[in-house]
Design a protein around this motif. Structure first.
Motif, PDB file in Angstrom:
ATOM      1  N   THR A   3      33.879  31.716  45.164  1.00  0.00           N
ATOM      2  CA  THR A   3      32.899  32.287  44.239  1.00  0.00           C
ATOM      3  C   THR A   3      31.676  32.791  44.997  1.00  0.00           C
ATOM      4  O   THR A   3      31.439  32.410  46.156  1.00  0.00           O
ATOM      5  N   LYS A  56      35.724  43.607  39.686  1.00  0.00           N
ATOM      6  CA  LYS A  56      35.317  42.270  39.233  1.00  0.00           C
ATOM      7  C   LYS A  56      36.156  41.837  38.030  1.00  0.00           C
ATOM      8  O   LYS A  56      36.624  40.694  37.975  1.00  0.00           O
ATOM      9  N   ASP A  57      36.381  42.726  37.081  1.00  0.00           N
ATOM     10  CA  ASP A  57      37.151  42.381  35.883  1.00  0.00           C
ATOM     11  C   ASP A  57      38.616  42.114  36.201  1.00  0.00           C
ATOM     12  O   ASP A  57      39.216  41.178  35.665  1.00  0.00           O
ATOM     13  N   HIS A  59      42.540  35.717  38.461  1.00  0.00           N
ATOM     14  CA  HIS A  59      42.212  34.292  38.557  1.00  0.00           C
ATOM     15  C   HIS A  59      42.697  33.563  37.314  1.00  0.00           C
ATOM     16  O   HIS A  59      43.358  32.522  37.404  1.00  0.00           O
ATOM     17  N   SER A  60      42.418  34.101  36.160  1.00  0.00           N
ATOM     18  CA  SER A  60      42.825  33.484  34.901  1.00  0.00           C
ATOM     19  C   SER A  60      44.348  33.366  34.803  1.00  0.00           C
ATOM     20  O   SER A  60      44.879  32.333  34.392  1.00  0.00           O
ATOM     21  N   LYS A 111      38.836  38.759  37.921  1.00  0.00           N
ATOM     22  CA  LYS A 111      38.667  37.675  36.944  1.00  0.00           C
ATOM     23  C   LYS A 111      39.964  37.455  36.173  1.00  0.00           C
ATOM     24  O   LYS A 111      40.383  36.316  35.944  1.00  0.00           O
ATOM     25  N   ARG A 143      37.192  40.919  45.753  1.00  0.00           N
ATOM     26  CA  ARG A 143      36.392  41.847  44.953  1.00  0.00           C
ATOM     27  C   ARG A 143      36.011  43.037  45.812  1.00  0.00           C
ATOM     28  O   ARG A 143      35.585  42.881  46.962  1.00  0.00           O
ATOM     29  N   ASP A 174      31.995  33.129  39.025  1.00  0.00           N
ATOM     30  CA  ASP A 174      31.799  34.474  39.564  1.00  0.00           C
ATOM     31  C   ASP A 174      32.715  34.619  40.777  1.00  0.00           C
ATOM     32  O   ASP A 174      32.297  34.472  41.923  1.00  0.00           O
TER      33      ASP A 174
END
Length: 147
Positions: free
Chosen positions: A98, A77-78, A84-85, A81, A23, A123
């Protein structure tokens, strides 16, 4: 995977990629710490990423290391995320760090902190992923090389 020519002089090319995405708002010490933690499990679960032990001219032995570069990226951050997904949904070998782990001091508490939160609610401040180049590139899409 083409890792060496018979003469040992040709460029080494890898069909796989090790990528770490951090991040963008992490402090410098956090970036280093998170990167080290993220890649630490890769060699034990994907042993083919580890090369041979090292030895200097005096015969002093050293531990083996990854046999290929670890590419470090940063992302919002988005974007992180989403990476990761995508890594999880594609079942690629990955590790996660996290924000909660900054407050723990040992492996047991780290695992408990991750286990307490669902995947979509973590997070995430860093993720490492390993696999064939194209799938890894799709996972980290939107991130940029770490400066």
């Amino acid at each position: 995977m083409n890792t060496e020519s018979p003469t040992g002089t040709a460029p080494i090319r890898f069909d796989t990629k090790i990528a770490v995405v951090l991040r963008e708002d992490l402090e410098p010490w956090q970036r280093l710490n998170v990167t080290a933690f993220l890649v630490s499990g890769l060699g034990t679960t994907v042993p083919e990423v580890i090369g041979e032990p090292y030895e200097d001219a005096d015969g002093t032995p050293y531990l083996p290391m990854f046999r290929q570069p670890v590419l470090v990226f940063e992302a919002t951050k988005d974007t992180l995320k989403a990476a990761h997904s995508r890594a999880v949904s594609r079942s690629l070998p990955c590790s996660v760090f996290t924000s909660d782990l900054f407050a723990t001091g040992n492996d047991r508490d780290n695992r408990a902190a991750v286990r307490a939160v669902g995947a979509g609610e973590l997070d995430v401040v860093g993720v490492a992923v390993y696999g064939a180049k194209n799938p890894v590139d799709r996972v980290i899409k939107g991130s940029r090389m770490h400066p």
